[in-house]
Design a protein around this motif. Structure first.
Motif, short mmCIF file in Angstrom:
data_model
loop_
_atom_site.label_atom_id
_atom_site.label_comp_id
_atom_site.label_asym_id
_atom_site.label_seq_id
_atom_site.Cartn_x
_atom_site.Cartn_y
_atom_site.Cartn_z
N GLU A 138 10.37 6.38 -1.34
CA GLU A 138 9.23 7.16 -0.89
C GLU A 138 8.03 6.25 -0.76
OE1 GLU A 138 8.96 11.23 -2.75
OE2 GLU A 138 10.02 10.16 -4.34
N GLY A 139 6.99 6.73 -0.10
CA GLY A 139 5.79 5.94 0.12
C GLY A 139 4.79 5.99 -1.01
N ALA A 140 5.10 6.75 -2.08
CA ALA A 140 4.21 6.85 -3.24
C ALA A 140 5.06 7.14 -4.47
CB ALA A 140 3.18 7.97 -3.03
N PRO A 141 4.57 6.79 -5.66
CA PRO A 141 5.35 7.08 -6.87
C PRO A 141 5.50 8.60 -7.05
CG PRO A 141 3.43 5.71 -7.38
CD PRO A 141 3.32 6.11 -5.96
N SER A 155 0.83 -1.20 0.00
CA SER A 155 0.00 0.00 0.00
C SER A 155 0.86 1.25 0.00
CB SER A 155 -0.89 -0.01 1.24
OG SER A 155 -1.72 1.12 1.29
N PRO A 156 0.60 2.13 -0.95
CA PRO A 156 -0.42 2.09 -1.98
C PRO A 156 0.09 1.41 -3.26
CG PRO A 156 0.59 4.25 -1.99
CD PRO A 156 1.24 3.46 -0.87
N THR A 157 -0.81 0.76 -3.97
CA THR A 157 -0.53 0.21 -5.30
C THR A 157 -1.35 1.01 -6.29
OG1 THR A 157 -0.02 -2.03 -4.56
CG2 THR A 157 -0.78 -1.80 -6.83
N VAL A 158 -0.69 1.51 -7.34
CA VAL A 158 -1.37 2.27 -8.39
C VAL A 158 -1.55 1.36 -9.60
CG1 VAL A 158 -1.22 4.27 -9.94
CG2 VAL A 158 -0.30 4.43 -7.61
N LEU A 159 -2.79 1.24 -10.06
CA LEU A 159 -3.08 0.50 -11.28
C LEU A 159 -3.61 1.49 -12.31
CD1 LEU A 159 -4.98 -2.62 -9.85
CD2 LEU A 159 -2.53 -2.38 -10.31
N SER A 183 0.72 -4.91 3.21
CA SER A 183 1.78 -4.19 3.93
C SER A 183 2.05 -2.85 3.25
CB SER A 183 3.05 -5.04 3.94
OG SER A 183 3.49 -5.22 2.60
N CYS A 184 3.00 -2.11 3.79
CA CYS A 184 3.42 -0.86 3.16
C CYS A 184 4.24 -1.16 1.92
CB CYS A 184 4.27 -0.04 4.12
SG CYS A 184 3.35 0.59 5.52
N ARG A 185 4.24 -0.23 0.99
CA ARG A 185 5.02 -0.37 -0.25
C ARG A 185 5.87 0.88 -0.42
NH1 ARG A 185 2.65 -1.83 -6.26
NH2 ARG A 185 4.56 -1.44 -7.40
N LEU A 186 7.09 0.67 -0.87
CA LEU A 186 8.00 1.78 -1.12
C LEU A 186 8.29 1.89 -2.61
CD1 LEU A 186 10.50 1.32 1.84
CD2 LEU A 186 8.62 2.97 1.66
N TYR A 187 8.53 3.09 -3.05
CA TYR A 187 8.84 3.39 -4.45
C TYR A 187 10.19 4.11 -4.51
CZ TYR A 187 3.95 2.35 -5.36
OH TYR A 187 2.73 1.73 -5.46
N ARG A 188 10.96 3.79 -5.51
CA ARG A 188 12.24 4.47 -5.73
C ARG A 188 11.96 5.70 -6.58
NH1 ARG A 188 16.55 3.35 -3.35
NH2 ARG A 188 16.04 1.18 -3.39
N GLY A 189 12.32 6.87 -6.05
CA GLY A 189 12.11 8.12 -6.77
C GLY A 189 13.17 8.35 -7.83
N PRO A 190 12.99 9.38 -8.67
CA PRO A 190 13.96 9.68 -9.72
C PRO A 190 15.36 9.97 -9.17
CG PRO A 190 11.97 10.99 -10.02
CD PRO A 190 11.85 10.29 -8.70
N ASP A 191 15.43 10.44 -7.93
CA ASP A 191 16.72 10.75 -7.32
C ASP A 191 17.32 9.55 -6.59
OD1 ASP A 191 15.04 10.55 -5.16
OD2 ASP A 191 15.44 12.56 -4.38
N GLY A 192 16.63 8.40 -6.64
CA GLY A 192 17.14 7.18 -6.01
C GLY A 192 16.65 6.96 -4.59
N ARG A 193 16.02 7.96 -3.99
CA ARG A 193 15.51 7.79 -2.62
C ARG A 193 14.21 7.00 -2.65
NH1 ARG A 193 14.58 13.18 0.22
NH2 ARG A 193 13.19 13.34 -1.56
#
Length: 157
Positions: free
Chosen positions: A84-87, A51-55, A72-82
């Motif tokens: 985050e909790g969302a895209p 969470s969150p999952t974007v479709l 569970s929680c989901r993490l996303y890799r941002g453009p800067d490599g960090r």
């Protein structure tokens, strides 16, 4: 275009993801639906891998190979490599651009089928065949495309 945001109840990243989706849409027409998922069986049925999952049109453009259904929680890799909790807005814009161009966020064209053919193509639990039904139908799992580039490899290219 249909965007579904799958979240666990009270997910702190849901408002962030919704705000970023709205910003990334930048006036484009889209149906955005927030769906709360509280159990593993529903997560598996809907294609939620945290969470969150974007479709976007039933496809998770940020899918990670081997990820399993999860509440569970989901993490996303941002453009800067960090992480985050969302895209990021930039990644969401790229995914929306690909979907608007008729691709499946991995750059492949949609497979259009009748609803009956789509239901017949759903994989059984013993079968790992990809789902290729029409986008945005009720309770459709996201499409998977084994042995094809992932969103991450497409984005990097």
């Amino acid at each position: 275009m249909c965007i579904k945001l799958l979240t666990v109840p009270d997910c702190p990243n849901s408002p962030v993801a919704l705000g970023r989706i709205d910003e990334a849409l930048d006036g484009r027409a889209a149906e955005v639906e927030l769906i709360e998922v509280a159990d593993e069986a529903r997560a598996a049925r809907l294609g939620m891998t945290g969470s969150p999952t974007v479709l976007i049109d039933s496809i998770d453009p940020f899918a990670v190979a081997g990820a399993v259904a999860s509440v569970s929680c989901r993490l996303y890799r941002g453009p800067d490599g960090r992480t985050e909790g969302a895209p990021s807005v930039a990644d969401l814009r790229r995914a929306l651009d690909v979907a608007a161009a008729g691709g499946d966020c991995n750059g492949y064209p949609w497979t259009q089928q009748t609803e009956e053919a789509a239901v017949a193509s759903l994989p059984s639990p013993e079968d790992s065949a990809p789902y290729s039904g029409p986008p945005c139908g009720p309770s459709q799992p996201p499409a998977t495309r084994p042995n094809r580039p992932t969103w991450s490899s497409w984005r990097a290219g």
